[in-house]
Design a protein around this motif. Structure first.
Motif, PDB file in Angstrom:
ATOM      1  N   LEU A 299       2.017  22.386 -16.180  1.00 26.18           N
ATOM      2  CA  LEU A 299       3.096  22.631 -15.218  1.00 26.18           C
ATOM      3  C   LEU A 299       2.991  24.039 -14.646  1.00 26.18           C
ATOM      4  CD1 LEU A 299       5.685  21.426 -13.967  1.00 26.18           C
ATOM      5  CD2 LEU A 299       6.949  22.405 -15.889  1.00 26.18           C
ATOM      6  N   ARG A 304       1.367  18.888 -11.950  1.00 23.98           N
ATOM      7  CA  ARG A 304       2.502  18.066 -12.381  1.00 23.98           C
ATOM      8  C   ARG A 304       2.044  16.713 -12.929  1.00 23.98           C
ATOM      9  NH1 ARG A 304       7.533  18.910 -10.272  1.00 23.98           N
ATOM     10  NH2 ARG A 304       7.787  16.704  -9.757  1.00 23.98           N
ATOM     11  N   CYS A 307       0.961  17.121 -16.478  1.00 24.26           N
ATOM     12  CA  CYS A 307       2.146  17.455 -17.265  1.00 24.26           C
ATOM     13  C   CYS A 307       2.951  16.204 -17.590  1.00 24.26           C
ATOM     14  CB  CYS A 307       3.004  18.464 -16.516  1.00 24.26           C
ATOM     15  SG  CYS A 307       4.587  18.812 -17.326  1.00 24.26           S
ATOM     16  N   ILE A 308       3.270  15.413 -16.573  1.00 22.14           N
ATOM     17  CA  ILE A 308       4.082  14.214 -16.767  1.00 22.14           C
ATOM     18  C   ILE A 308       3.349  13.202 -17.645  1.00 22.14           C
ATOM     19  CG2 ILE A 308       5.121  12.230 -15.597  1.00 22.14           C
ATOM     20  CD1 ILE A 308       5.778  14.104 -13.265  1.00 22.14           C
ATOM     21  N   TYR A 327      12.300  18.164 -20.664  1.00 22.61           N
ATOM     22  CA  TYR A 327      11.402  18.432 -19.536  1.00 22.61           C
ATOM     23  C   TYR A 327      11.026  17.161 -18.792  1.00 22.61           C
ATOM     24  CZ  TYR A 327      10.753  23.383 -20.278  1.00 22.61           C
ATOM     25  OH  TYR A 327      10.979  24.739 -20.361  1.00 22.61           O
ATOM     26  N   LEU A 331      11.782  16.465 -14.815  1.00 18.98           N
ATOM     27  CA  LEU A 331      10.735  16.156 -13.840  1.00 18.98           C
ATOM     28  C   LEU A 331      10.985  14.815 -13.159  1.00 18.98           C
ATOM     29  CD1 LEU A 331       7.711  17.419 -15.934  1.00 18.98           C
ATOM     30  CD2 LEU A 331       8.358  18.283 -13.680  1.00 18.98           C
ATOM     31  N   ASP A 335      11.585  14.132  -9.129  1.00 17.14           N
ATOM     32  CA  ASP A 335      10.717  13.191  -8.414  1.00 17.14           C
ATOM     33  C   ASP A 335      11.492  12.011  -7.825  1.00 17.14           C
ATOM     34  OD1 ASP A 335       8.544  14.742  -8.924  1.00 17.14           O
ATOM     35  OD2 ASP A 335       7.788  13.538 -10.599  1.00 17.14           O
ATOM     36  N   VAL A 366      17.030  21.517 -11.865  1.00 16.67           N
ATOM     37  CA  VAL A 366      16.560  20.349 -11.107  1.00 16.67           C
ATOM     38  C   VAL A 366      17.394  20.126  -9.836  1.00 16.67           C
ATOM     39  CG1 VAL A 366      15.614  19.261 -13.168  1.00 16.67           C
ATOM     40  CG2 VAL A 366      17.940  18.704 -12.460  1.00 16.67           C
TER      41      VAL A 366
END
Length: 369
Positions: A299, A304, A307-308, A327, A331, A335, A366
């Motif tokens: 990240l 990303r 990371c995801i 986290y 995310l 998104d 966020v």
């Protein structure tokens, strides 16, 4: 590009005055079975998960620890100079120190059981509320039918509790004879510095550190808090200098790896951080939870997707913990997958390490991202 810059875990030094691998008197170790050792380790994990420190503190075996301490000093456990040292009572504080370090939203997990040099070892992972990372190897034994802890090897210091105490005792007794009272004053200063560290007073930590003589500044229990304080104050030059001094004085695979991991992660040095986390994974014998740290590194590197993917892989496993869900939910929300994010946040609220303040901060990030 949305990045949780203001909320990234800071790999702070999760360390206390702790640090001895080999002890004599093999019978208490060989009489312990693998089943007994595992049951004790699982019970210890359950107590510390509930912030119950007494179970661990009550099960430090003072006789065994005293022998380990004496072995580190190449002397006998009944040596008059060390027989009545207060330092043996300090080991009893270990349970409270762990509970205090992990905080409300940290955790203390049993990673695995193993055997080294004929001794049963329970390896635990400490993850603190601030994102601090450490591993502890509990050296187990059996006395009077009960499982006890003889000593604890600490990855951050690269040595055991008894070895760290032995280093300080050598200083107190240097020059021969009984403890030098003038030198004992420096022990009081060290305790003051560690108290300031627990209170988050980084400037106070460095002020006390600067008042200590060079011989005491070189101790792991004083250098590590000074390194962390410099980092938290943003004094990169001082942190780098202190880190170089530490590595000049002390060089073991675990402490060197962990300190360099913290140093590079704090500065978002992606490639170096990945190298160090992979090295640490090898040193601990594989820890699935380290995928969380790889995810945060990705990240930081604006990756990303990786990371995801790492968080989604970790999410349904036993190795997941609160920050993994926090986290991943954040995310997903950013998104646009709000329903999935809400589902993950609900799961987060059921975690033992749930922290309402952390969730509120994540939502501010966020919604503002």
């Amino acid at each position: 590009m949305f990045i949780f810059r203001g909320f990234l875990p800071m790999l702070t030094v999760a360390v206390f005055s702790i640090a001895v691998l080999s002890c004599s008197s093999p019978d208490p170790y060989t009489s312990l079975t693998a089943e007994e050792a595992t049951k004790f380790a699982q019970e210890l994990e359950q107590h510390l998960a509930k912030d119950e420190a007494k179970f661990l503190s009550d099960n430090i075996d003072e006789e065994a620890f005293r022998q380990c301490f004496a072995d580190a000093l190449y002397t006998k456990a009944d040596d008059p100079d060390i027989r009545n040292l207060d330092i043996f009572r300090d080991a009893k504080k270990l349970g409270g120190l762990i509970v205090q370090s992990k905080g409300k939203s940290g955790h203390y997990r049993l990673l695995r059981m193993l055997q080294q040099d004929g001794k049963h070892i329970a390896r635990f992972r400490l993850y603190t509320a601030e994102g601090g990372l450490n591993y502890h190897d509990f050296i187990l034994m059996k006395r009077d039918g009960k499982v006890k802890v003889a000593d604890v090897f600490v990855f951050m210091t690269g040595e055991t509790l008894a070895e760290t105490f032995a280093q300080e005792t050598k200083f107190l007794h240097s020059g021969g004879g009984k403890i030098n009272q003038h030198k004992a004053y420096y022990m009081e200063l060290k305790e003051d510095m560690q108290q300031k560290q627990r209170e988050g007073d980084s400037e106070g930590v460095l002020a006390v550190f600067d008042a200590l003589p060079g011989a005491v500044q070189a101790w792991k229990t004083t250098l590590l808090p000074a390194i962390q304080a410099s980092r938290l104050l943003g004094d990169t030059a001082r942190e780098t200098k202190l880190l170089q001094q530490y590595q000049a004085y002390h060089h073991t695979p675990t402490d060197r790896c962990m300190l360099q991991l913290i140093y590079h992660s704090f500065r978002y040095n992606y490639d170096s951080s990945v190298v160090k986390v992979n090295q640490l994974d090898s040193l601990v014998g594989k820890d699935p939870s380290l995928d969380f740290h790889r995810a945060i590194m990705a990240l930081n590197n604006d990756d990303r997707k990786t990371c995801i993917a790492l968080l989604e892989k970790l999410y349904p496993t036993k190795a997941a913990f609160g920050d993994v869900l926090l986290y991943l939910g954040g995310l997903k929300w950013v998104d646009g997958d709000v329903e999935e994010a809400k589902k993950i946040f609900r799961a987060y609220r059921s975690m033992p390490d749930y922290d309402a303040a952390k969730e509120a901060e994540m939502m501010r990030n966020v919604k503002g991202g």
